[in-house]
Design a protein around this motif. Sequence first.
Motif, short mmCIF file in Angstrom:
data_model
loop_
_atom_site.label_atom_id
_atom_site.label_comp_id
_atom_site.label_asym_id
_atom_site.label_seq_id
_atom_site.Cartn_x
_atom_site.Cartn_y
_atom_site.Cartn_z
N SER A 55 163.85 -61.29 11.43
CA SER A 55 164.44 -62.09 10.37
C SER A 55 164.99 -61.16 9.30
N ALA A 56 165.55 -61.76 8.24
CA ALA A 56 166.05 -60.94 7.14
C ALA A 56 164.92 -60.10 6.54
N TRP A 57 163.67 -60.54 6.75
CA TRP A 57 162.52 -59.78 6.26
C TRP A 57 162.52 -58.37 6.83
N LEU A 135 163.95 -67.24 4.33
CA LEU A 135 165.11 -67.60 3.51
C LEU A 135 165.05 -66.91 2.15
N ASN A 136 163.85 -66.76 1.61
CA ASN A 136 163.70 -66.03 0.36
C ASN A 136 164.14 -64.58 0.51
N GLY A 137 163.78 -63.97 1.66
CA GLY A 137 164.22 -62.60 1.92
C GLY A 137 165.73 -62.49 1.96
N LEU A 138 166.37 -63.47 2.59
CA LEU A 138 167.83 -63.48 2.64
C LEU A 138 168.40 -63.70 1.24
N VAL A 379 162.40 -76.26 3.49
CA VAL A 379 162.42 -74.80 3.58
C VAL A 379 163.09 -74.20 2.36
N ILE A 380 164.20 -74.79 1.91
CA ILE A 380 164.91 -74.30 0.73
C ILE A 380 164.00 -74.37 -0.50
N VAL A 381 163.30 -75.49 -0.67
CA VAL A 381 162.38 -75.64 -1.80
C VAL A 381 161.26 -74.60 -1.72
N MET A 382 160.74 -74.36 -0.52
CA MET A 382 159.68 -73.37 -0.35
C MET A 382 160.18 -71.96 -0.69
#
Length: 592
Positions: A55-57, A135-138, A379-382
Amino acid sequence: MNYDYLVIGGYFLLMIVIGVIFKKMASNSSSDYFRGGGRMLWWMVGATAFMTQFSAWTFTGAAGKAFSDGFTILGVFIGNILAYVAAYFYFARRFRQMRVDTPTEGVRRRFGSVNEQFFTWVIIPLSVINAGVWLNGLGVFASAVFKADITTTIWVTGIVVLLISLIGGAWGVVASDFIQTLVVAVISIACAIVALVVVGGPGQIITKFPSGFIMGPDMHFPLLLIGSFFFFIVKQLQSINNMQESYRFLNAKDSKNASKAAILAMILMICGAIIWFIPPWASAILYPNAAQAYPELGAKATDAVYLVFARNAMPVGTVGLLMAGLFAATMSSMDSALNRNSGIFVRSFYSNVLRKHQSSDKENLIAGQIVCIINGILVIVMAQFFNSLKHMSLFDLMMTIATLLQSPILVPLFAGIFIRKTPKWAPWVTVIFGLFISYMVFEVVTPNVVASWFGVTHLTGREFSALRLVDTIAAHLIFTLGFFWLTSFFYNPDKDPYKEKTDEFFHDVDTEVVEGPGQSEFDRQQRKKLGMLVAIMGCGLVLMVLIPNPMWGRVLFLFCALAVLLVGYLLMRSATKSEESLLDVAPNLHHQ
């Protein structure tokens, strides 16, 4: 002109085209939408098995860890490699042989309907949490690239990923994963080559790494480092080879293709582990202040070191290609999670509980798409919530979630395939017991307490994190897994109302799946459609040669384009040969 935006725009256009092209193959039935009807070739399944572990991670949190700590980051990826070896020899074919469309249907066949509902409502939230980390990583990376507000970036990128995930179902997910594997390969290899040239070779990385390449900074106990390596392997072994993650191999057209997919994933992981971290290792030497380049990211500033390298050492347009790779990595993980969650909810709750088997296949398909949208928003909220944790790096965030929350859930889903005689209450009771173990490790038997047993009175921040990881995984390996095994002593086959169904499940698990009728046409379509899409991507890379760059930069893009075009050509050639074979066989069948 900002060429990076053109590169990213072209990439998104290609992803949308993938969804449209494979939409028809995914809309025939809910099984096609959730797992491609179990008709996919090994190289598609292997690519998605690889990309869902990526992932982006990897480009952010893991790269930041490589920048600061050196060699030790490879422990995670060595664990991935060995886990896929285990998948090849044991797990992959058995997961395919469960003969189900979703992981929780496999749980029902193995453990009964009560556990199916329990794990449905455990797996879905956990998947949302993990996808939120990805998604946070991205978002961290994209906000640094575009100088945009990170919250806005998370929403925009999350919606884009959701839309692309929604269009093509499992076929679109897996097809895009194959294309995305090529995107990641192109950017990773290009950056690694340039990094080695600029820094002066691998020997310079080992000898000039600022804080010691093997041990890294703030680590005074080699035994703790060895323990981290070992327990990374244990963690990844069960993280990849469990019934929750069985969807990686449920798509395969037969048992042999499932096993071959595991080998492909292993090979890709070996290659990736070698080249991914060369740029951040080189950056620690070339750009020692790279971690301070984006102070607005707080504790996550180190996670942008790949961007620092791309902007300083790579030709113009590379940042756009790197962002395409990041989108690819995140989309592959997030769209797989969304597609899997949709299938789990519809097959294990909506159809079985809410509709009591009264829903049609078309209704299930529509319900799955609606659930996909809802999951995407969650997922976006998380991801926004994780962004508020400024004090925690992405690496520590990922490891904390994986060890404290995920490990207890995965124990029965991992061990239940080979520990076969267990009472039906064992899985959910084991998870509750495991969560208690996580609480004890986090609040009572802390790293400082464990260190005091060995006469150590002070731990650095890095030693504390490493010992917490070892402490948690060891506790679950000894106590949680041990608890699940001990439940087998309470198993009484004479009092097991599910014994016949369980025996039938294990009979299927041990029986090879062979490809179904009409599979040759599906094989041809996969090769033809993906070959065409890969060729389009290759042509787009050829256009990057026109970007104003030094000659070496143009040549670098040209070689990347030629490599991708070769893959596209081989796929289309294979599709043409299989079509000719079908035409040759058809008259003979008619004659007979």
